[in-house]
Scaffold this motif. Structure first.
Motif, PDB file in Angstrom:
ATOM      1  N   HIS A 384       0.745  -1.084   0.029  1.00 61.60           N
ATOM      2  CA  HIS A 384       0.070   0.099   0.081  1.00 61.60           C
ATOM      3  C   HIS A 384       0.842   1.303   0.083  1.00 61.60           C
ATOM      4  O   HIS A 384       2.042   1.212   0.274  1.00 61.60           O
ATOM      5  N   THR A 385       0.148   2.389  -0.289  1.00 62.56           N
ATOM      6  CA  THR A 385       0.997   3.684  -0.498  1.00 62.56           C
ATOM      7  C   THR A 385       0.160   4.819   0.291  1.00 62.56           C
ATOM      8  O   THR A 385      -1.109   4.642  -0.248  1.00 62.56           O
ATOM      9  N   TYR A 386       0.769   5.770   0.769  1.00 65.27           N
ATOM     10  CA  TYR A 386      -0.022   6.939   1.320  1.00 65.27           C
ATOM     11  C   TYR A 386       0.845   8.128   0.467  1.00 65.27           C
ATOM     12  O   TYR A 386       2.131   7.992   0.702  1.00 65.27           O
ATOM     13  N   SER A 387       0.384   9.035  -0.007  1.00 66.11           N
ATOM     14  CA  SER A 387       1.007  10.223  -0.824  1.00 66.11           C
ATOM     15  C   SER A 387      -0.076  11.593  -0.254  1.00 66.11           C
ATOM     16  O   SER A 387      -1.063  11.592  -0.481  1.00 66.11           O
ATOM     17  N   LEU A 388       0.859  12.467   0.255  1.00 63.06           N
ATOM     18  CA  LEU A 388       0.211  13.622   0.397  1.00 63.06           C
ATOM     19  C   LEU A 388       1.054  15.005   0.604  1.00 63.06           C
ATOM     20  O   LEU A 388       2.104  14.631   1.127  1.00 63.06           O
ATOM     21  N   TRP A 389       0.468  16.042   0.676  1.00 60.06           N
ATOM     22  CA  TRP A 389       1.329  17.258   1.183  1.00 60.06           C
ATOM     23  C   TRP A 389       0.753  17.685   2.627  1.00 60.06           C
ATOM     24  O   TRP A 389      -0.122  17.659   2.878  1.00 60.06           O
ATOM     25  N   VAL A 390       1.686  18.156   3.421  1.00 62.58           N
ATOM     26  CA  VAL A 390       1.411  18.651   4.769  1.00 62.58           C
ATOM     27  C   VAL A 390       2.314  20.124   4.761  1.00 62.58           C
ATOM     28  O   VAL A 390       3.060  20.066   4.338  1.00 62.58           O
ATOM     29  N   LEU A 460      10.310   5.827   3.282  1.00 62.82           N
ATOM     30  CA  LEU A 460       9.640   7.106   3.221  1.00 62.82           C
ATOM     31  C   LEU A 460      10.488   7.932   2.265  1.00 62.82           C
ATOM     32  O   LEU A 460      11.653   7.838   1.925  1.00 62.82           O
ATOM     33  N   TYR A 461       9.566   8.779   1.657  1.00 61.63           N
ATOM     34  CA  TYR A 461       9.854   9.709   0.587  1.00 61.63           C
ATOM     35  C   TYR A 461       9.753  11.179   1.173  1.00 61.63           C
ATOM     36  O   TYR A 461       8.514  11.180   1.446  1.00 61.63           O
ATOM     37  N   ILE A 462      10.518  12.337   0.910  1.00 62.48           N
ATOM     38  CA  ILE A 462      10.454  13.331   1.181  1.00 62.48           C
ATOM     39  C   ILE A 462      10.528  14.266   0.164  1.00 62.48           C
ATOM     40  O   ILE A 462      11.649  14.156  -0.667  1.00 62.48           O
ATOM     41  N   ALA A 527       5.009  14.551  -6.218  1.00 59.16           N
ATOM     42  CA  ALA A 527       5.999  15.372  -5.646  1.00 59.16           C
ATOM     43  C   ALA A 527       5.959  16.654  -6.399  1.00 59.16           C
ATOM     44  O   ALA A 527       6.594  17.499  -5.924  1.00 59.16           O
ATOM     45  N   ASN A 528       6.047  16.318  -7.743  1.00 58.44           N
ATOM     46  CA  ASN A 528       5.989  17.441  -8.729  1.00 58.44           C
ATOM     47  C   ASN A 528       4.958  17.648  -9.593  1.00 58.44           C
ATOM     48  O   ASN A 528       5.022  17.393 -10.868  1.00 58.44           O
TER      49      ASN A 528
END
Length: 529
Positions: A384-390, A460-462, A527-528
């Motif tokens: 699974h994957t979560y992708s979001l902006w905070v 984890l990706y930042i 992320a872009n």
């Protein structure tokens, strides 16, 4: 609905030479010049066609005679040009009530009849207690006694069709036309008690002949899609009482038919083009051989028909995107087809986001599902994957950004922020598994990507760049669907291995939840935007 147009025909011995090669819409075998001209007439974009009576090749173009060339050719070839009478545009600019059944004009967002911008049409049947499509545009007739049950995603309903009762849904002929067109059919199915016989999902049949009778069904436990004797079948057997995402994709341009199971290509074949031009559209039965005996048995949910050929990436996304919260126009709407909408607690607000709008939350303001959903997250070792902006906007504190729980308090703060503003990922393998990330700056948008697979663990990706990993581990899930909280643990954190925390203070944007491990390049793309 009007399909009339005037057809100008050249002399025999001529061939169409378009001004640019990209003007070729499609090519297909047609049994006659009349059938080729009908193909052009039924395609909104087609303005010119040519036909070879020897090879039966029919080519459709969006270029016109006036802007291209007519070249000499063999005596078996001829050109046709479509002219739409000016009277067909009389309702241009008029209220939408004037073009309800107009092929050449469409209702615009401004409430007036305009020229269609996009020829692709999309029909979605949510089966949420009835057989109407989402826009209530296409008349449907259903068998007596059809029932509904909670859908796979925990919200809305799925239609239950019983083979022994010969239950199905019919959209009468003339409403859904996909002759001379690509198409994609997608749905979630839960089969019950299948044998090696045929169990139909979707079809349209003009006459029970090869290339004039389209069907999408399960045959010998495998997905099969075809036009009479021309068909392609998958390689994988379906499991009973298990929900699966299935798709049939047909490209009119390449005459290729494909079937997908859970987002993965399972079968492909090049065929002649579909030549049916009318006929009832059916769900849960088809009129293919043997006619009217291949009723479905089980549940269908979230069915979509699109008059274009989706690519492999589109199908994979549809099959694995559990939810997408853009927060552009709504605080609670899931922008995927699954409809896993949330409920607001307190008074969250829409604020300027990283992409359009975002949701602003604080310890007393958040959103949550309020019902068990996201079933793949309840399966052990499920990628699974979560992708979001905070964007944290207050002083640093231990706070929860994304939280999951069950009614029996199997729960985790999946993404948290520490008092020193480090991002932390958490999962469970019988004990707590954590990944410590970097400090997230205040008042700045940061993209967080969290992917899991048993072999890669939690990664984890930042801002699209890999940062750290837990290493391989076996995810021990709850064994049931989960409730999801965005911006808080809802007060349930005290029951969890991750402990209690306050709600997040700041903004959250573009939250995607997938039932697969996204690749590094996919995270970088997210992320872009």
């Amino acid at each position: 609905m009007t399909f009339q147009s005037y057809i100008w025909l050249s002399d025999w011995g001529t061939k169409f030479q378009p001004s640019v090669q990209s003007s070729l819409l499609s090519q297909c075998n047609a049994p006659s010049l009349l059938r080729c001209s009908s193909s052009c007439n039924l395609n909104r974009e087609c303005r010119t066609f040519d036909y070879d009576s020897s090879s039966l090749l029919c080519r459709l173009f969006d270029d016109t005679i006036n802007t291209s060339n007519i070249t000499s050719s063999v005596q078996t070839q001829r050109i046709g040009s479509v002219t739409i009478p000016t009277s067909f545009s009389n309702n241009y600019g008029q209220p939408c009530s004037k073009c309800v059944e107009d092929r050449y004009l469409a209702c615009s967002d401004f409430g007036t009849c305009e020229c269609p911008i996009e020829p692709v049409f999309d029909i979605f049947w949510p089966f949420n207690g009835n057989t109407h499509d989402s826009k209530n545009k296409y008349t449907s007739v259903s068998s007596a006694g059809i029932s509904y049950n909670t859908s796979y995603w925990g919200i809305g309903l799925a239609i239950h069709l019983v083979r022994a009762s010969a239950q199905y849904v019919k959209i009468p002929s003339g409403q859904i036309l996909f002759y001379s067109s690509s198409f994609t059919i997608e749905t979630w199915i839960c089969p019950i008690g299948f044998t090696t016989a045929d169990y139909a999902v979707f079809g349209q049949c003009q006459v029970n002949m090869t290339n004039k009778c389209m069907y999408f069904l399960v045959r010998n436990y495998k997905l099969t899609c075809g036009f009479g004797a021309n068909a392609t079948s998958g390689a994988t057997s379906l499991s009973m009482h298990v929900w699966s995402h299935v798709a049939c994709v047909y490209s009119f341009e390449t005459q290729t038919l494909q079937v997908y199971l859970n987002g993965i290509l399972d079968g492909s074949r090049s065929l002649y083009c579909f030549q049916g031009s009318s006929g009832d559209t059916t769900i849960g039965v088809t009129y293919a051989i043997p006619p009217g005996s291949n009723y479905f048995n089980g549940y269908l949910a979230l069915m979509q028909f699109v008059s274009s050929a989706k690519n492999a990436s589109d199908i994979l996304r549809d099959a694995t995107l559990m939810a997408y919260y853009s927060f552009d126009t709504s605080l609670t709407t899931d922008n995927s087809l699954n409809g896993i909408n949330t409920t607001a607690y307190g008074s969250p607000r829409l604020v300027p986001g990283r992409v359009n709008k975002a949701i602003q939350v604080n310890p007393s303001v958040f959103v949550y599902t309020g019902y068990s959903s996201f079933p793949p997250l309840g399966v052990s070792n499920q990628p699974h994957t979560y992708s979001l902006w905070v964007k944290p906007t207050s002083s640093y504190a231990l706070s929860t950004i994304l939280f999951v729980t069950t009614p029996t308090y199997w729960c985790l703060s999946i993404i948290m922020m520490t008092p020193s503003c480090h991002i932390v990922l958490s999962s469970y393998d019988g004990g707590l598994v954590s990944v410590l990330g970097p400090i997230i700056p205040l008042n700045t948008w940061t993209h967080v990507g969290a992917t899991y697979s048993p072999s890669n663990g939690f990664r984890l990706y930042i801002n699209g760049i890999f940062y750290s990993t837990s290493g391989a581990f076996n995810y021990t899930a709850a064994g049931t669907s989960l409730d999801v909280f965005i911006g808080s643990d809802g007060g349930y954190g005290m029951y969890c291995a991750t402990g209690s925390s306050s709600g997040f203070t700041g903004s959250i944007d573009e939250l995607f939840v997938y039932s697969r491990e996204l690749t590094a390049s996919e995270i970088l793309a997210a992320a872009n935007p």
